[in-house]
Write an enzyme that holds these catalytic residues in place. Structure first.
Site, short mmCIF file in Angstrom:
data_model
loop_
_atom_site.label_atom_id
_atom_site.label_comp_id
_atom_site.label_asym_id
_atom_site.label_seq_id
_atom_site.Cartn_x
_atom_site.Cartn_y
_atom_site.Cartn_z
N ARG A 66 0.83 -1.22 0.00
CA ARG A 66 0.00 0.00 0.00
C ARG A 66 0.86 1.26 0.00
NH1 ARG A 66 -3.87 2.11 4.82
NH2 ARG A 66 -5.27 3.42 3.58
N HIS A 70 0.45 5.31 -1.65
CA HIS A 70 0.42 6.53 -0.84
C HIS A 70 1.68 7.37 -1.04
CE1 HIS A 70 -3.26 5.72 1.74
NE2 HIS A 70 -3.18 4.71 0.91
N ASN A 98 -3.93 8.34 6.22
CA ASN A 98 -2.79 7.56 6.69
C ASN A 98 -2.78 7.29 8.19
OD1 ASN A 98 -2.01 7.75 4.04
ND2 ASN A 98 -0.48 9.33 4.38
N HIS A 197 -6.43 -4.59 -3.24
CA HIS A 197 -7.23 -4.95 -2.07
C HIS A 197 -7.54 -6.44 -2.03
CE1 HIS A 197 -8.67 -0.48 -1.67
NE2 HIS A 197 -7.40 -0.64 -1.37
C1 HEM Z 1 -8.63 3.42 -5.74
C2 HEM Z 1 -8.63 4.12 -4.63
C3 HEM Z 1 -8.28 3.55 -3.30
C4 HEM Z 1 -8.92 3.81 -2.15
C5 HEM Z 1 -10.12 4.72 -1.94
C6 HEM Z 1 -8.27 3.03 -1.12
C7 HEM Z 1 -8.62 3.05 0.21
C8 HEM Z 1 -8.16 2.15 1.15
C9 HEM Z 1 -8.66 2.06 2.48
C10 HEM Z 1 -9.72 2.96 3.09
C11 HEM Z 1 -8.02 1.03 3.08
C12 HEM Z 1 -8.23 0.55 4.51
C13 HEM Z 1 -7.56 1.51 5.43
C14 HEM Z 1 -8.06 1.41 6.85
O1 HEM Z 1 -9.26 1.16 7.05
O2 HEM Z 1 -7.25 1.59 7.77
C15 HEM Z 1 -7.10 0.48 2.13
C16 HEM Z 1 -6.28 -0.59 2.37
C17 HEM Z 1 -5.35 -1.03 1.46
N1 HEM Z 1 -5.05 -0.45 0.25
FE1 HEM Z 1 -6.16 0.89 -0.72
N2 HEM Z 1 -7.25 2.32 -1.67
C18 HEM Z 1 -7.20 2.60 -3.00
C19 HEM Z 1 -6.28 2.14 -3.91
C20 HEM Z 1 -5.19 1.37 -3.57
C21 HEM Z 1 -4.07 1.10 -4.42
C22 HEM Z 1 -3.87 1.70 -5.82
C23 HEM Z 1 -3.23 0.28 -3.72
C24 HEM Z 1 -1.91 -0.30 -4.12
C25 HEM Z 1 -1.51 -0.48 -5.36
C26 HEM Z 1 -3.86 0.00 -2.46
C27 HEM Z 1 -3.42 -0.88 -1.52
C28 HEM Z 1 -4.05 -1.16 -0.33
C29 HEM Z 1 -3.71 -2.30 0.52
C30 HEM Z 1 -2.71 -3.39 0.20
C31 HEM Z 1 -4.50 -2.19 1.66
C32 HEM Z 1 -4.48 -3.10 2.89
C33 HEM Z 1 -3.38 -2.57 3.80
C34 HEM Z 1 -3.16 -3.32 5.09
O3 HEM Z 1 -3.68 -4.42 5.31
O4 HEM Z 1 -2.43 -2.76 5.94
N3 HEM Z 1 -5.04 0.70 -2.38
N4 HEM Z 1 -7.20 1.19 0.96
#
Ligand code: HEM
Ligand SMILES: *[C@@H]1O[C@H](CO)[C@@H](O)[C@H](O)[C@H]1NC(C)=O
Ligand SMILES: *[C@@H]1O[C@H](CO)[C@@H](O)[C@H](O)[C@H]1NC(C)=O
Ligand SMILES: *[C@@H]1O[C@H](CO)[C@@H](O)[C@H](O)[C@H]1NC(C)=O
Ligand SMILES: *[C@@H]1O[C@H](CO)[C@@H](O)[C@H](O)[C@H]1NC(C)=O
Length: 336
Positions: A66, A70, A98, A197
């Site tokens: 992730r 960011h 973040n 995701h």
């Molecule tokens: C398209 C728009 C995106 C939105 C709105 C978004 C939003 C989020 C949110 C809200 C979470 C959970 C955070 C939490 O509740 O603490 C999350 C987790 C995550 N996001 Fe996204 N995300 C997006 C795109 C991406 C992209 C492009 C990547 C990487 C290429 C990514 C990788 C991840 C990963 C791997 C997690 C899980 C992280 C963990 O388990 O610590 N996301 N994202």
């Protein structure tokens, strides 16, 4: 050919040359194998650290991957996201998207320490972010690819820029299409990259509004499949711990196309996930990737490479510690 024409051609070429040189001065050239002479083991060292971190906790893969998103969306892939706050600078770690959410910074510290032992002052933190994201995907069962390297680390970070840019879990597909378009990322890139995701977890905080008050209606989001909603209601009850975490898809440690199958079945966790299926502009790609994992993998790799190409054009350095900028002679002078 007339002399006049040749002269014109000459000046045209000269002008072009000057422009290319200018462009080269603003950004760095990224190439695969950038460290093959200066730090030949760099990519092995990073992969080893990521592998070990996943033995400690499988979720480290998701959290590390992730960081590329960011980092790259906020003034290019320059490891700005890794900088700690200082008395003079509010960094990105405590930004809206973040805070209490980005994690596994210590894994990147570990990679940096190992690289500094092997080849001091050579490998940028920005490149470590990119290598680590790729490794996290491979080690979770996803595709492998050659990463382009040669980035520099930023001298600053900006909480404001992070807050302005990084999308909320409430964002919908049409908002995200526009956002990604600002970075020259296509609708296909958006859907494929959201497939990240496929691994990891999100907090109840990010889903509460969907469960209990979608768009201020006081009702749940009708796009949530009833059995899945029952499950989420139990995991994230009204008034419960909003820091509790929930898997982002049914196979949260495996990088696969299960995420897209879940979206088709109304089992997407975030609003930003599920609207990729409910909105017509993105639905076709969700269907494609849910039916064909190979298409997903191909598009994901392309998207990661395009995202990895984002650069700010600002001056940079190779940090010694990913959390702080190097001290310059002028800093030392000012401190004494
Ligand atoms: C398209 C728009 C995106 C939105 C709105 C978004 C939003 C989020 C949110 C809200 C979470 C959970 C955070 C939490 O509740 O603490 C999350 C987790 C995550 N996001 Fe996204 N995300 C997006 C795109 C991406 C992209 C492009 C990547 C990487 C290429 C990514 C990788 C991840 C990963 C791997 C997690 C899980 C992280 C963990 O388990 O610590 N996301 N994202
Ligand atoms: C998507 O989100 C944008 C920005 O928040 C909003 O203006 C728009 O109405 C939403 N679109 C739909 C169809 O809900
Ligand atoms: C997107 O592409 C345009 C045209 O090639 C270019 O001028 C612009 O700088 C690019 N934007 C980003 C964020 O890379
Ligand atoms: C639901 O959201 C609306 C608008 O955001 C807000 O005015 C209302 O108080 C919320 N209701 C509950 C029960 O949280
Ligand atoms: C989540 O945890 C953080 C850090 O422990 C805490 O500061 C915050 O208040 C908690 N948030 C919620 C919504 O419980």
């Amino acid at each position: 050919m007339s002399l006049k024409f040749l002269l014109l051609l000459f000046f045209f070429l000269l002008l072009n040359f000057a422009m290319i040189r200018n462009a080269a001065a603003m950004t760095t050239l990224l190439i695969p194998g950038f460290y093959s002479e200066t730090c030949p083991d760099a990519e092995f060292i990073v992969r080893d650290v990521i592998k070990k971190s996943m033995t400690r906790e499988a979720r480290n893969a998701a959290s590390v991957m992730r960081l590329q998103f960011h980092d790259c969306f906020v003034n290019g892939c320059d490891a700005s996201v890794l900088l700690d706050d200082t008395p003079n600078m509010l960094g990105e770690k405590l930004g809206l998207s973040n805070i209490n959410s980005l994690r596994s910074f210590e894994v990147l510290d570990e990679a940096k320490e190992a690289l500094e032992r092997a080849c001091p002052g050579v490998v940028s933190c920005a490149d470590i972010v990119i290598m680590a994201a790729r490794d996290a995907v491979v080690l979770s069962g996803g595709p492998n690819w050659d990463v382009k390297l040669g980035r520099l680390d930023s001298l600053t970070a900006s909480q404001k820029d992070s807050d302005d840019i990084m999308p909320s879990p409430r964002a919908n597909a049409s908002y995200l299409i526009d956002l990604f378009n600002r970075f020259n990322l296509s609708v296909k890139d958006l859907v494929a990259l959201s497939g990240s995701h496929s691994i990891g977890k999100g907090r109840c905080f990010s889903v509460m509004f969907r469960l209990y008050n979608q768009s201020g209606t006081g009702r749940p989001d009708p796009a949530i499949e009833p059995k899945y909603r029952e499950k989420l209601d139990k995991l994230c009850p009204l008034g419960g711990d909003e820091n509790a975490t929930v898997d982002l898809d049914a196979t949260p440690e495996l990088f696969d196309n299960q995420y897209f199958k879940d979206l088709v079945n109304g089992r997407g966790f975030l609003n930003s996930d599920e609207t990729l299926y409910t909105f017509p502009q993105t639905r076709g790609y969700v269907k494609l990737f849910s039916a064909n994992q190979n298409e997903f993998f191909k598009a994901f790799v392309q998207g990661m490479i395009k995202m990895g190409d984002l650069q700010s054009g600002r001056p940079g350095e190779i940090r010694k510690n990913c959390r702080v900028v190097n001290r310059r002679p002028v800093d030392i002078l000012l401190e004494s």
